[in-house]
Motif scaffolding. Structure first.
Motif, mmCIF file in Angstrom:
data_model
loop_
_atom_site.group_PDB
_atom_site.id
_atom_site.type_symbol
_atom_site.label_atom_id
_atom_site.label_comp_id
_atom_site.label_asym_id
_atom_site.label_seq_id
_atom_site.Cartn_x
_atom_site.Cartn_y
_atom_site.Cartn_z
ATOM 1 N N ILE A 1 0.703 -1.592 -0.151
ATOM 2 C CA ILE A 1 -0.169 0.206 -0.195
ATOM 3 C C ILE A 1 0.989 0.993 0.105
ATOM 4 N N GLY A 2 0.486 1.880 -0.482
ATOM 5 C CA GLY A 2 1.643 3.366 -1.360
ATOM 6 C C GLY A 2 1.345 3.525 -2.500
ATOM 7 N N VAL A 3 1.689 5.123 -3.152
ATOM 8 C CA VAL A 3 2.284 5.400 -3.925
ATOM 9 C C VAL A 3 3.623 4.854 -4.646
ATOM 10 N N GLY A 4 3.200 4.153 -5.747
ATOM 11 C CA GLY A 4 4.865 3.806 -6.260
ATOM 12 C C GLY A 4 5.330 2.509 -5.537
ATOM 13 N N TYR A 5 4.223 2.196 -4.625
ATOM 14 C CA TYR A 5 4.831 0.779 -4.066
ATOM 15 C C TYR A 5 4.314 -0.049 -5.026
ATOM 16 N N ARG A 6 5.668 -1.342 -5.532
ATOM 17 C CA ARG A 6 5.009 -2.322 -6.780
ATOM 18 C C ARG A 6 6.024 -3.801 -6.042
ATOM 19 N N VAL A 7 5.514 -4.721 -6.848
ATOM 20 C CA VAL A 7 6.338 -6.118 -7.031
ATOM 21 C C VAL A 7 6.509 -7.033 -8.192
ATOM 22 N N ALA A 8 7.298 -7.050 -8.849
ATOM 23 C CA ALA A 8 7.235 -7.281 -10.013
ATOM 24 C C ALA A 8 8.628 -9.005 -9.767
ATOM 25 N N ALA A 9 8.017 -10.397 -10.517
ATOM 26 C CA ALA A 9 8.810 -10.981 -10.644
ATOM 27 C C ALA A 9 9.741 -11.506 -10.621
ATOM 28 N N LYS A 10 10.633 -11.378 -11.171
ATOM 29 C CA LYS A 10 12.273 -11.871 -10.867
ATOM 30 C C LYS A 10 12.797 -12.994 -10.681
ATOM 31 N N GLY A 11 12.792 -13.974 -12.066
ATOM 32 C CA GLY A 11 12.626 -15.149 -12.235
ATOM 33 C C GLY A 11 11.993 -16.213 -11.222
ATOM 34 N N LYS A 12 12.338 -16.322 -9.848
ATOM 35 C CA LYS A 12 11.992 -17.723 -9.352
ATOM 36 C C LYS A 12 11.537 -16.353 -7.518
ATOM 37 N N GLY A 13 12.665 -15.277 -7.974
ATOM 38 C CA GLY A 13 12.390 -14.353 -6.503
ATOM 39 C C GLY A 13 11.627 -12.993 -7.302
ATOM 40 N N THR B 1 11.438 -8.842 -6.835
ATOM 41 C CA THR B 1 11.760 -7.544 -6.490
ATOM 42 C C THR B 1 11.087 -6.684 -6.576
ATOM 43 N N LEU B 2 11.361 -5.894 -5.146
ATOM 44 C CA LEU B 2 10.104 -5.149 -4.491
ATOM 45 C C LEU B 2 10.845 -3.538 -4.967
ATOM 46 N N ALA B 3 10.074 -2.376 -5.044
ATOM 47 C CA ALA B 3 9.548 -0.835 -4.951
ATOM 48 C C ALA B 3 9.615 -0.615 -4.108
ATOM 49 N N LEU B 4 9.324 -0.320 -2.855
ATOM 50 C CA LEU B 4 8.927 0.673 -1.327
ATOM 51 C C LEU B 4 9.068 1.362 -1.439
ATOM 52 N N GLY B 5 9.935 2.859 -2.031
ATOM 53 C CA GLY B 5 10.282 4.018 -1.977
ATOM 54 C C GLY B 5 11.387 4.487 -1.549
ATOM 55 N N TYR B 6 12.558 3.585 -1.532
ATOM 56 C CA TYR B 6 13.826 3.159 -0.769
ATOM 57 C C TYR B 6 14.580 3.731 -2.193
ATOM 58 N N SER B 7 15.837 4.493 -2.248
ATOM 59 C CA SER B 7 16.406 4.682 -3.314
ATOM 60 C C SER B 7 16.454 3.491 -4.625
ATOM 61 N N HIS B 8 16.865 1.993 -3.836
ATOM 62 C CA HIS B 8 16.615 1.139 -4.696
ATOM 63 C C HIS B 8 15.608 0.065 -4.989
ATOM 64 N N PRO B 9 15.755 -0.956 -5.605
ATOM 65 C CA PRO B 9 14.450 -1.446 -5.358
ATOM 66 C C PRO B 9 15.419 -3.247 -4.510
ATOM 67 N N ILE B 10 13.876 -3.856 -3.670
ATOM 68 C CA ILE B 10 14.971 -4.771 -2.510
ATOM 69 C C ILE B 10 14.763 -5.533 -3.673
ATOM 70 N N GLU B 11 15.523 -6.655 -3.570
ATOM 71 C CA GLU B 11 15.922 -7.795 -4.132
ATOM 72 C C GLU B 11 15.286 -9.535 -3.478
ATOM 73 N N ILE B 12 13.915 -10.219 -3.408
ATOM 74 C CA ILE B 12 14.310 -11.142 -2.335
ATOM 75 C C ILE B 12 14.487 -12.092 -2.969
#
Length: 177
Positions: free
Chosen positions: A90-102, A104-115
């Motif tokens: 929940i939040g403007v610009g907060y989104r998730v994308a699949a990257k292989g089986k992991g 990638t989260l965009a959570l308002g930080y300056s960098h994407p977060i990899e799971i």
């Protein structure tokens, strides 16, 4: 007696339970789980049911009795149906994308977060703001979901962040001018 511990666990069709002393192995349509329990707790299989018994009424044995029964029941449910935790972003610009089986989260930080992908866990996305964490091990599913939520826990003023789908965020009123 423990109310949880004294209930027998029914083993459904297609699930096999192997008990070797204090080691329990459960195999079903979704996979196989193994766990070692305290050797003082007796685990028996009789007529399609698993029965957990304790030797005495010491506080330690009483606590282990219900816990052991619940863990075995979760193993049986996991290999038969599996477990799912749903997270929402929940939040403007907060989104998730699949990257292989992991993920990638965009959570308002300056960098994407990899799971990174974890063995035994699958991620299913609904749109770009919902994540379903699925697996057969209940503890592992819950831990992975909690780790993702901890990347940006929901804050009480605007409600932005990663939350469980059934979680209610208590909102606070902001400063008065």
């Amino acid at each position: 007696m423990s109310r949880v511990g004294r209930n027998p666990i029914t083993v459904p069709e297609g699930v096999t339970v192997e008990i070797n002393g204090s080691n329990v192995s459960v195999k079903g349509p979704k996979g196989k789980l193994e766990n070692a329990f305290n050797e003082n707790i007796s685990i028996k299989q009789e007529a399609g049911q698993v029965i957990v018994e304790r030797p005495n009424d010491t506080p330690q044995m009483r606590s282990l009795h219900g816990t052991t029964r619940a863990l075995i029941a979760n193993m049986i449910t996991g290999v038969n149906q599996g477990f799912t935790k749903t997270l929402e972003l929940i939040g403007v610009g907060y989104r998730v994308a699949a990257k292989g089986k992991g993920l990638t989260l965009a959570l308002g930080y300056s960098h994407p977060i990899e799971i990174l992908p974890i063995e035994g866990i699958t991620f299913k996305l609904e749109g770009n703001t919902k994540i379903n964490v699925e697996g057969i091990d209940r503890a592992l599913v819950g831990q992975v979901a909690a780790d993702i939520r901890a990347k940006r826990a929901p804050e009480p003023y605007k409600g932005k962040g990663v939350k469980y789908s059934d979680e209610v965020i208590r909102r606070k009123e902001g400063k008065k001018a």
